[in-house]
Design an enzyme around this catalytic site. Structure first.
Site, short mmCIF file in Angstrom:
data_model
loop_
_atom_site.label_atom_id
_atom_site.label_comp_id
_atom_site.label_asym_id
_atom_site.label_seq_id
_atom_site.Cartn_x
_atom_site.Cartn_y
_atom_site.Cartn_z
N LYS A 26 15.30 3.96 1.78
CA LYS A 26 16.14 4.62 0.81
C LYS A 26 17.35 4.66 1.19
CE LYS A 26 13.76 7.58 -1.72
NZ LYS A 26 13.42 8.84 -1.63
N ARG A 96 16.24 13.93 -0.48
CA ARG A 96 15.22 13.01 -0.59
C ARG A 96 14.78 12.39 0.74
NH1 ARG A 96 18.26 8.76 -4.24
NH2 ARG A 96 16.22 8.16 -4.86
N GLY A 105 5.67 8.49 -3.22
CA GLY A 105 5.15 9.70 -3.43
C GLY A 105 4.44 10.53 -2.61
N MET A 107 5.72 11.67 0.35
CA MET A 107 6.73 12.65 0.90
C MET A 107 7.44 13.37 -0.16
SD MET A 107 7.72 10.98 4.49
CE MET A 107 8.52 9.61 3.75
N ARG A 346 14.41 -1.22 -3.91
CA ARG A 346 13.57 -1.54 -2.79
C ARG A 346 12.64 -2.72 -3.09
NH1 ARG A 346 9.97 3.80 -3.66
NH2 ARG A 346 9.05 3.27 -5.45
N HIS A 475 2.43 7.29 -10.67
CA HIS A 475 1.74 6.98 -9.48
C HIS A 475 0.49 6.34 -9.40
CE1 HIS A 475 -0.67 8.81 -6.26
NE2 HIS A 475 0.23 8.71 -5.75
N ARG A 597 -25.75 -20.31 11.36
CA ARG A 597 -26.89 -19.43 11.83
C ARG A 597 -28.09 -19.87 11.44
NH1 ARG A 597 -22.93 -15.72 9.75
NH2 ARG A 597 -22.26 -14.18 11.40
N ARG A 651 -25.51 -23.06 15.92
CA ARG A 651 -26.07 -22.28 16.92
C ARG A 651 -27.68 -22.20 17.18
NH1 ARG A 651 -24.70 -15.94 16.25
NH2 ARG A 651 -26.36 -16.08 14.68
N GLU A 778 -19.48 -14.17 24.29
CA GLU A 778 -19.73 -12.93 23.44
C GLU A 778 -20.28 -11.81 24.50
OE1 GLU A 778 -22.53 -13.63 20.44
OE2 GLU A 778 -23.53 -14.87 21.37
N SER A 797 -16.70 -20.75 21.48
CA SER A 797 -16.43 -20.09 20.32
C SER A 797 -16.80 -18.48 20.72
CB SER A 797 -17.50 -20.26 19.11
OG SER A 797 -17.22 -19.70 18.17
N GLY A 799 -17.76 -15.02 19.96
CA GLY A 799 -18.48 -14.30 18.97
C GLY A 799 -17.98 -12.92 18.98
N THR A 800 -17.02 -12.50 18.21
CA THR A 800 -16.45 -11.06 18.45
C THR A 800 -17.35 -9.91 17.91
OG1 THR A 800 -15.19 -11.69 16.46
CG2 THR A 800 -14.17 -12.07 18.74
N ASN A 801 -18.41 -10.31 17.31
CA ASN A 801 -18.97 -9.00 16.77
C ASN A 801 -19.66 -8.32 18.09
OD1 ASN A 801 -18.34 -9.64 14.15
ND2 ASN A 801 -20.28 -10.81 13.78
N ASP A 802 -20.59 -9.40 18.63
CA ASP A 802 -21.21 -9.15 20.14
C ASP A 802 -20.30 -8.67 21.23
OD1 ASP A 802 -24.06 -8.79 19.78
OD2 ASP A 802 -24.03 -10.92 19.28
N CYS A 864 -15.87 -17.13 15.70
CA CYS A 864 -16.65 -17.23 14.66
C CYS A 864 -17.37 -15.78 14.31
CB CYS A 864 -17.88 -17.95 14.77
SG CYS A 864 -18.76 -17.50 16.31
N TYR A 884 -8.97 -22.68 16.33
CA TYR A 884 -9.43 -22.45 15.00
C TYR A 884 -10.12 -21.35 14.92
CZ TYR A 884 -14.24 -23.51 16.37
OH TYR A 884 -15.59 -23.18 16.94
P1 ADP Z 1 10.57 9.11 -4.48
O1 ADP Z 1 10.62 8.40 -3.08
O2 ADP Z 1 9.27 9.95 -4.27
O3 ADP Z 1 10.97 8.15 -5.51
P2 ADP Z 1 13.26 9.94 -4.70
O4 ADP Z 1 13.87 10.67 -3.57
O5 ADP Z 1 13.55 8.77 -4.93
O6 ADP Z 1 11.63 10.20 -4.38
O7 ADP Z 1 13.63 11.16 -5.76
C1 ADP Z 1 12.68 11.36 -6.99
C2 ADP Z 1 13.13 11.04 -8.44
O8 ADP Z 1 14.36 11.92 -8.40
C3 ADP Z 1 13.45 9.96 -8.53
O9 ADP Z 1 13.37 9.60 -10.05
C4 ADP Z 1 15.12 9.70 -8.37
O10 ADP Z 1 15.68 8.77 -9.10
C5 ADP Z 1 15.46 11.10 -8.79
N1 ADP Z 1 16.75 11.37 -7.99
C6 ADP Z 1 16.78 11.73 -6.60
N2 ADP Z 1 18.11 12.07 -6.30
C7 ADP Z 1 18.66 12.09 -7.47
C8 ADP Z 1 20.06 12.35 -7.78
N3 ADP Z 1 20.95 12.68 -6.55
N4 ADP Z 1 20.53 12.41 -9.03
C9 ADP Z 1 19.39 12.06 -10.02
N5 ADP Z 1 18.31 12.04 -9.85
C10 ADP Z 1 17.89 11.70 -8.43
MG MG Z 2 12.23 7.38 -5.54
MG MG Z 3 -23.71 -12.67 18.68
#
Ligand code: ADP
Ligand code: MG
Ligand code: MG
Length: 906
Positions: A26, A96, A105, A107, A346, A475, A597, A651, A778, A797, A799-802, A864, A884
Site C-alpha cells: 500500500k 492503515r 481485510g 489486518m 494494487r 470481503h 501402476r 512399474r 524412493e 524416477s 517415487g516421492t510418496n515413499d 512420479c 520430466y
Molecule cells: P484495507 O487494506 O483493508 O483495504 P485500507 O487501509 O485500504 O484497508 O482502508 C480501509 C478503507 O478506508 C478503504 O476503503 C480506504 O479507501 C479507506 N481509507 C483509508 N484511508 C483513508 C483516507 N485517508 N481517507 C479516506 N478514506 C480512507
Molecule cells: Mg484498501
Molecule cells: Mg512407491
C-alpha cells in the site's frame, strides 16, 4: 542510520513502487501514484522494519522514530494546509496497515484519527456540516473502539457491540440506513459508544490526537500477529518475519454529502477477465462501507450519470494505471465535494478464468510480453484448475428450475459450480468438512449475511460461499476469488436467521445441513443437490462435445499452453494405468506416461490374482500367472496404442500381496469355494501374509525377487504387447521400472529377468522393440548409493510418496492426526506429502541426481509421486535438473505452466 519514515505528498514521494518489502504494497503504491502525478492525499509510511523491531523489542519502537514521525507530520500538514490536533483547522488522518503482499481485510485500519470534542468543533466550523462531522466522529469511536481498544464480539452468536448499539437506536428511530440517522442521533450514538468503551475497558476514550495516532499504529502492528492474518500467511506460505508497514494518510471524505462518494474498482472484470471497467461505489459514505457490505453499492457505470466529470477522470486514471503497472489494478478512491482522490492501487486479485484472459488479451494488446504473461504472479498455476472444474449440467439445472427450485439470484463473484450442505457459521463449516472430508458428504456451502476476515477458515473449508449482502468487492467476493472458490454475493432475497439456523426465501425454508447449489457463473442459487458436467476446456479436449471455435475460454487456455510449451525445459508426463486416462492426459498435453501402476490391472482380475498369491508351489503360482498373462498383455496393448509412440513407464508389481486378499470370513469362504480348497486354508494364508507394517514389508522389488515368476510374467506381457502393437504399425518404447530398490543387486536380479524376457519374446515374435530398464528412487538408501545403482539403471524416477514416508519416518496413511497441528504451529510450513520438503527429501533428491549422473552422465531422471503436479515441486524439479515430472492427467496443464515459470525464473 536506518530511515524509518517515508513521506508522500504534493506530487513527490520518498518511496517507490519497487520498495514493497520496506514500505508494504500500500505504502509503495501510494508513493508511486504520487510520483506519477495522481491525486493522493499526503501522508507517510512507517516501514516494515519498525514492525520487525517492534516484535523483537517487546513491542517498543526505535528511539529515532518519534522525531521522524513528527517531521513527516509537519510536511503532511503543510501539504494539506491543516494541522493535526489543531482545534481551529484540524487535520484528520487514517492509520492503515499494509504488508508487502496484499492480505485483504486481514489486518486493521483506523479512519478519522485526530477527532475529539475540540477538533470536532473545528471540523464543523471549517465545513459548515455538522452532520458530517458527527458521522465521522461516530465512525471513529466505533473503529478505534473495535480495532485499538478491542471491543469485539466474544462468540459467534454475539453481534458486534457497536452494531448492537446502532441497531437499537435505528430500531427506536424506525430507520433502516445509517444515512437516515439525524445529527442528534449521531451525537447520541457517540455518547453510547463512549459509555460502552468505559464500561468494557474501564478507561475513558482517548482525547489527545497523538495518543490516538500512536494507539492506532500499535494496533496496526499488532494486527500482523492476529489469528486470521497468521492463518492467511500460513495458507499462502508467506513468512511471519515480513511484518507490516503502517501508513498515516490524510483523510479525505466521501461522507460530506451527496456530491461525495467512495468506491473500489478493477480496471478489468476480475471474475471473467473481460475488458470492462468494473467496480462499485456508495454516495455519501466512507471507505469501509463498500467492503463491509452494509449498503449494496451502485455499479461503476452509474457514476457516469451521477458525476460525469469524476467518471471521466477516473476512467483516464484507469488507463494510466494499467499502462504504468502493466497489469490489472484494483483501486480505491474517494470523491470529496466533486474532487477525486486515489487511496490505493494494487495488482487485482483474479479468478483463474480472468487470469488467463488478462494475460492473453494483454499480450495481444501489446501491453506485455509472452514471458510476462506466463509469470506466476499473474497466473498461479493452481488457478488453472478452475478452468477444468465441472459446471452444472444444463439439463439438470433446467429441470431444477422448472421444478421451482431456483431460490434467488445474486452477484456472480466467483465462477464455477458448487453443491453442498448449508452451514451458516465458518466454524461449523470447518468442523463438518474436517469430519466428512473425502466422502460425498464432505461438501459445504457457507451461507452468510456477509463474511468477515474471521470467517477465513470456514471459507477455506467450503466448496462455495453465498452471502445475502455486499457487492462484487465485498470481503466474500475478494477472498473467494483468491481462493478460487465458487461465490455468489449480494443475494438480497435471502433471509438468514442465524439463531434459528435457517434461510428463508419467499415461502421456502432451508435449514442447516440441507443441500444447496450455487452457480458462480450466473449467480443462481438453487435448492437441492445438482448434477455437474465437465468444463468447457474438458468438453473440447476430452469429451469432444464442443468445438474449439465455440469456446473462448478454451481458445485462450490453448494459446497460453502453447506459450508455456515454448519456454519450458521439463518434460511433462502423466500417471495413468488405463488407456482412457492416458488419452485424457495426452489431450491435456502429456508427453508420455511416467508411471503405470500394474496392480490396478490386477484388481480387475482378482480371482487368478488370488489364486497366484495363495499358491503353495512355484508351479501352482506359474499356472495362475499364466491366466493373468493375457489380461496384462491386453491392458498394455491398449495403453501402447493410446500413447501412440510416446514413452510409457511401467512399474512392476509393488504393493504388499495381502492387499489383494479378502479379510472377512465371508469373502474367504467365497474364494475357498472358487479355488476348491477349505476356507481354513485361505484364512491361514491371509494370516501368514499379515504384516505389522506392510509399507515397510514384503512389497516392491522384494516380491519379484522372492517370486521371480511374477516379474517374468509381467515382462512377457509387456514385450508381447509391444511386439504386437509394433507389428500393427504403432511405435512403442516401453520403460520397465523396478520399485523400491535399495541395493544394487536387487536391481541387477530384476533387470536380468527383464532382459531374458525381452530376448525370448523378440525371438518368438521375430521382431524387437527398443526398451529401457530403470528404477524408482524412493528409499533414502537408494539416494545414498545412486552412483552404484546408476551403473545399472537406464533411468531413475523419484517415487516421492515413499521417499517422503521413509525420509520423514511419517506414514502417509497416518500423518493426518498430527500434521494439522504441525502446520498450525509452524513446525512444518507445508504439507510434506503435497509439496516436496525441499531441505530433507529434496536434499536426498539432489544427492540422487548428482550421484546417479556421476555414474551415467546422460541418465534420464523424472519424478512420479503425487508431488509431480504441485507447482512448487515442479519448480524444484526444474532447479535440480530433472528431465520430466509425471502427474495425474488433470494436473498436466498446471505442471506445463509451472514448468514454463520455472524456466523463466531468473
Ligand atoms: P484495507 O487494506 O483493508 O483495504 P485500507 O487501509 O485500504 O484497508 O482502508 C480501509 C478503507 O478506508 C478503504 O476503503 C480506504 O479507501 C479507506 N481509507 C483509508 N484511508 C483513508 C483516507 N485517508 N481517507 C479516506 N478514506 C480512507
Ligand atoms: Mg484498501
Ligand atoms: Mg512407491
Amino acid at each position: 542510520m536506518a530511515k524509518y519514515v517515508y513521506f508522500f505528498g504534493s506530487g513527490k514521494a520518498e518511496g517507490r513502487a519497487d520498495m514493497k518489502d520496506l514500505l508494504g504494497g500500500k505504502g509503495a503504491n501510494l508513493a508511486e501514484m504520487t510520483n506519477i502525478g495522481l491525486p493522493v492525499p499526503a501522508g507517510f509510511t512507517i516501514t516494515t522494519e519498525v514492525c520487525t523491531y517492534y516484535y523483537a523489542h517487546n513491542k517498543t519502537y526505535p528511539p529515532e522514530l518519534k522525531t521522524e514521525v513528527q517531521e513527516a507530520m509537519r510536511k503532511t500538514e503543510t501539504a494539506m494546509g491543516a494541522k493535526f490536533g489543531d482545534p481551529k483547522n484540524p487535520l484528520l488522518v487514517s492509520c492503515r496497515s499494509g504488508a508487502r503482499v496484499s492480505m485483504p481485510g486481514m489486518m486493521d485500519t483506523v479512519l478519522n484519527i485526530g477527532l475529539n470534542e475540540a477538533t470536532l468543533r473545528g471540523l464543523i466550523d471549517k465545513t459548515g456540516n455538522e452532520r458530517f462531522a458527527w458521522d465521522s466522529y461516530r465512525r471513529f469511536v466505533q473503529m478505534y473502539g473495535d480495532v485499538v481498544l478491542g471491543l469485539k464480539p466474544q462468540s459467534k452468536h454475539e453481534i458486534d457491540p457497536f452494531e448492537h448499539i446502532m441497531d437499537e437506536l435505528k430500531h427506536a428511530k424506525k430507520v433502516r440506513l445509517d444515512t437516515e440517522l439525524t445529527t442528534d442521533d449521531l451525537k447520541e450514538l457517540v455518547r453510547r459508544f463512549k459509555k460502552a468503551v468505559k464500561e468494557r475497558t474501564g478507561k475513558d476514550f482517548p482525547e489527545d490526537a497523538y495518543e490516538q495516532m500512536w494507539g492506532a499504529i500499535g494496533a496496526v502492528f499488532g494486527s500482523w500477529m492476529n489469528d486470521r492474518a497468521i492463518v492467511y500467511r500460513r495458507q499462502y506460505g508467506f513468512p511471519h518475519e515480513w511484518g507490516t508497514a503502517a501508513n498515516i494518510c490524510s483523510m479525505v471524505f466521501g461522507n460530506m454529502g451527496d456530491d461525495c462518494c467512495t468506491g473500489v474498482a478493477f480496471t478489468r472484470d476480475p471474475a471473467t477477465g473481460e475488458k470492462v471497467f468494473y467496480g462499485e461505489y456508495l454516495i455519501n459514505a466512507q471507505g469501509e462501507d463498500v467492503v463491509a457490505g452494509i449498503r449494496t453499492p451502485k455499479k461503476i457505470a452509474e457514476l457516469q450519470k451521477d458525476m460525469p466529470q469524476v467518471y471521466k477522470q477516473l476512467d483516464e486514471i484507469r488507463n494510466i494505471l494499467e499502462k504504468h503497472y502493466r497489469d490489472v489494478q484494483d483501486i480505491e478512491f474517494t470523491v470529496q465535494k466533486g474532487k477525486l482522490w486515489m487511496l490505493q492501487t494494487r495488482n487485482g486479485k483474479r479468478t483463474g478464468f480472468a487470469a488467463v484472459r488478462f494475460a492473453v488479451d494483454m499480450v495481444q494488446e501489446g501491453l506485455i510480453s509472452k514471458e510476462e504473461a506466463l509469470s506466476a504472479s499473474r497466473i498461479p498455476p493452481d488457478d488453472l484448475n478452475q478452468l477444468l472444474q465441472p459446471i452444472f449440467d444444463p439439463e439438470a439445472k433446467r429441470k431444477a428450475v422448472a421444478e421451482g427450485k431456483l431460490l434467488a439470484k445474486g452477484i456472480n463473484a466467483g465462477p464455477g459450480a458448487a453443491t453442498g450442505r448449508i452451514k451458516f457459521h465458518a466454524e461449523d463449516a470447518e468442523t463438518w468438512v474436517h469430519k466428512h472430508r473425502g466422502t460425498a458428504d464432505g461438501h459445504v456451502i457457507l451461507v452468510r449475511r456477509e463474511t468477515s476476515p474471521e470467517d477465513i477458515r470456514g471459507m477455506q473449508a467450503a466448496d462455495g460461499i453465498l452471502t445475502a449482502f455486499g457487492g462484487a468487492s465485498s470481503h466474500a467476493a475478494l477472498v473467494s476469488r483468491q481462493m478460487g472458490k465458487v461465490c455468489i454475493v449480494g443475494c438480497g432475497t435471502l433471509n438468514i436467521d442465524y439463531a434459528k439456523g435457517i434461510v428463508t426465501v419467499g415461502n421456502q425454508v432451508l435449514k442447516d445441513g440441507d443441500w444447496i447449489s450455487i452457480d458462480g457463473f450466473t449467480g443462481e442459487v438453487i435448492a437441492g443437490q445438482l448434477a455437474t458436467k465437465p468444463s468447457e476446456v474438458v468438453q473440447v479436449l476430452i469429451d469432444k462435445t464442443l468445438k474449439p471455435e465455440q469456446s473462448k475460454v478454451y481458445q485462450q487456455f490453448a494459446e497460453l499452453m502453447k506459450w508455456a510449451d515454448q519456454y519450458r525445459k521439463l518434460g511433462i508426463r502423466t500417471n495413468a494405468d488405463l488407456p482412457g486416462q492416458a488419452s485424457q492426459a495426452v489431450a491435456f498435453g502429456a508427453g508420455g506416461i511416467g508411471l503405470c501402476r500394474t496392480e490396478h490391472m490386477f484388481f480387475d482380475h482378482i480371482e487368478p490374482m488370488r489364486e497366484m498369491i495363495l499358491a503353495q508351489t512355484p508351479e501352482a503360482r506359474k499356472q495362475a500367472l499364466e491366466k493373468l498373462l493375457p489380461f496384462q498383455r491386453q491392458d498394455f496393448e491398449g495403453l501402447f496404442k493410446a500413447m501412440n509412440g510416446l514413452p510409457v513407464t511401467i512399474r512392476t508389481l509393488d504393493p504388499p500381496l495381502h492387499e489383494f486378499l479378502p479379510h472377512d470370513a465371508k469373502g474367504q469362504q467365497e474364494v475357498a469355494k472358487k479355488l476348491g480348497v477349505e476356507a481354513q486354508v485361505i484364512a491361514d494364508r491371509v494370516k501368514a501374509l499379515h504384516e505389522f507394517n506392510p509399507m515397510l514389508g514384503f512389497r516392491g522389488c522384494r516380491l519379484g525377487i522372492v517370486y521371480p515368476e511374477i516379474t517374468q510374467m509381467q515382462c512377457r506381457a509387456i514385450f508381447e504387447a509391444a511386439c504386437n502393437v509394433h507389428k500393427a504399425g504403432v511405435k512403442v518404447e516401453p520403460e520397465i521400472m523396478i520399485p523400491l530398490v535399495g541395493f544394487l543387486p536387487e536391481l541387477k536380479e530384476q533387470a536380468k529377468i527383464v532382459h531374458e524376457a525381452a530376448k525370448t519374446v523378440f525371438a518368438e515374435k521375430g521382431v524387437s522393440v527398443p526398451y529401457l530398464v530403470g528404477t524408482m528412487i524412493e528409499l533414502p538408501r537408494a539416494c545414498a548409493v545412486a552412483d552404484q545403482i546408476g551403473k545399472e539403471a537406464q533411468f531413475f524416477s523419484f517415487g516421492t510418496n515413499d521417499l517422503t514416508q521413509t525420509t520423514l519416518g511419517m506414514s502417509r496413511d497416518d500423518y493426518g492426526s498430527f500434521i494439522r497441528y504441525y502446520m498450525e504451529h509452524d513446525i512444518v510450513t507445508r504439507d510434506p506429502f503435497q509439496t516436496i520438503d525441499t531441505d530433507g527429501v529434496g536434499g536426498l533428491m539432489r544427492m540422487g541426481v548428482e550421484k546417479g549422473r556421476s555414474a551415467r552422465p546422460d541418465l534420464k531422471i523424472g519424478i512420479c509421486g503425487e508431488h509431480g503436479g504441485d507447482p512448487d515441486t515442479v519448480k524444484f524439479c526444474h532447479k535440480i535438473g530433472l528431465n520430466y515430472v509425471s502427474c495425474s492427467p488433470f494436473r498436466v496443464p498446471i505442471a506445463r505452466l509451472a514448468a514454463a515459470q520455472a524456466a523463466l525464473q531468473k
